[in-house]
Design an enzyme around this catalytic site. Sequence first.
Site, mmCIF file in Angstrom:
data_model
loop_
_atom_site.group_PDB
_atom_site.id
_atom_site.type_symbol
_atom_site.label_atom_id
_atom_site.label_comp_id
_atom_site.label_asym_id
_atom_site.label_seq_id
_atom_site.Cartn_x
_atom_site.Cartn_y
_atom_site.Cartn_z
ATOM 1 C CB SER B 162 21.496 6.388 16.013
ATOM 2 O OG SER B 162 20.955 5.932 17.235
ATOM 3 C CG ASP B 239 26.573 1.691 20.042
ATOM 4 O OD1 ASP B 239 26.012 2.111 21.061
ATOM 5 O OD2 ASP B 239 26.251 2.019 18.881
ATOM 6 C CG HIS B 273 25.450 5.214 19.353
ATOM 7 N ND1 HIS B 273 25.014 4.132 18.616
ATOM 8 C CD2 HIS B 273 24.447 6.144 19.246
ATOM 9 C CE1 HIS B 273 23.824 4.394 18.099
ATOM 10 N NE2 HIS B 273 23.455 5.611 18.443
#
Lengths: 296, 296
Positions: B162, B239, B273
């Site tokens: 991320s 995600d 995620h």
Amino acid sequence: MNNSYNHSLSASTQLTQKSVNRCFDGEQRYYSHQSAATKTPMTFSIYLPDEALAGQRCPAILYLSGLTCNADNVTHKAHFQQKCSELGMIFIAPDTSPRSSEGNDVANDERYFVGQGASYYVDATQAPWAEHFNMQSYIVDELYDLLRSEFPIDSIGITGHSMGGHGALLLGFKFPSKFVSVSALSPVCAASESAWGQAAYTEYFGDDKSLWAQADASQMIEQVGQQYSSILVDQGAADEFLADGQLQTSKLQQACTKAKQPLTLRYQADHDHSYYFIQTVINEHIEHHWRMAQLS
Amino acid sequence: MNNSYNHSLSASTQLTQKSVNRCFDGEQRYYSHQSAATKTPMTFSIYLPDEALAGQRCPAILYLSGLTCNADNVTHKAHFQQKCSELGMIFIAPDTSPRSSEGNDVANDERYFVGQGASYYVDATQAPWAEHFNMQSYIVDELYDLLRSEFPIDSIGITGHSMGGHGALLLGFKFPSKFVSVSALSPVCAASESAWGQAAYTEYFGDDKSLWAQADASQMIEQVGQQYSSILVDQGAADEFLADGQLQTSKLQQACTKAKQPLTLRYQADHDHSYYFIQTVINEHIEHHWRMAQLS
């Protein structure tokens, strides 16, 4: 797809799905439900490999956690998902006790080894504990039946860590018709002879030592004799709780010898009591339960 | 045993060892140290396989974590230890920003994507951030040199998740002489075009868009061209942050095409995620860095 199994569980009136996350070739889910045994809401995690999601019956492992834990610790830190995905195994992690929540005032104790997070997986007989602390009934009756009715489970093996290792050994030998396999990681092997267990059992059972004996894994194994073709126990050789007498691993070895219960007991050099140890050996426990399930 | 390497680090005056746990065939350790770049104490975790503990130089992976994380999340939840033990790789996880502590008053913001836990691995130029938020200098200079002086590191690859995936791509292409390999999981690919990054860069850089461009991974790749024989990126297809435009994965693909930088980009069906996704793909990232290290 076997249409007799509704993997979305949308028809269930007993379970509330809290989360779903894709993980390897399967899903890590959390559920909560109202327990009749503990008279509280209870939460568990369950890993369902794609075989189970497609309705195929799979062997399952019931993992009982240690003092202070809830379902999160093992689900986040033990790293069982990859092996369960590879083999097609279901992995279930219940909470370690009933807990206070809105509208539920559950007894507790400031000591971390008594009360919430420290049920020892027994049915307490003394006030104030007897009202909610009925984790033996919760695990081997209520949750057991619920899991079998809601998920495509073929057979169930039982394992656990520390206090949960005690629970796995105790319940596995007290209710052998329910489980096809038993293993344990760093178990409390003789709760009635450890300071942790003595403090808890004084609260839960009072002075009736016959109740203590029914809640001591090594005494239970001696009492009932061999139940499984073999059981597997891993223990960190540098575990501080082994050194200070909480685990009493030699008592388990003596009990298995007397009971003629084959025991594979491995002291792992340099390893401690943490989830870093659990992740190191858990794949071999999953494989143990997988092999036993194939033979059952 | 190579006696030139003191694996107990007892002679170090820069590092304070916080914990050691045996894990597979190696040790999971935590260290803290006083950083000149951030003017705060900083903590990192490091997994050292037995080869490294015996003084043998090993390839290393530097993992940059995402928003709100510290070194614990990946160390507890990503499950890198088994593969690093098998291959003999070192795995290092620094914190995501400087933090307030006793005697250290570090700027912060109530938004989770700005301030502590959200450095974006850049050197801020605006008050109040510039005082402590110098994470680019911390990672590529100070920590990099410290790791090389204190541990038997052969080569270093960089990866992250991320915001940390952004950091890995950005720093990997801005400082290609420092790293032998780059990969990323669910990266923020164009920070200057995501709402998260825009909020952070408005604080850290003000309105100077030339500074934003130097802190945007896709723009950096376009600017510097091919640096690695291949890079690996995994992205969950389900995600929610991909869907809402925070990740801009297509921008990375376009930048790599323009830069002629070979990119293996895998959208993994149904994955989100979370660390459940990270654990699903991390072994293949470790193997990617391992192969690149062998070729370097």
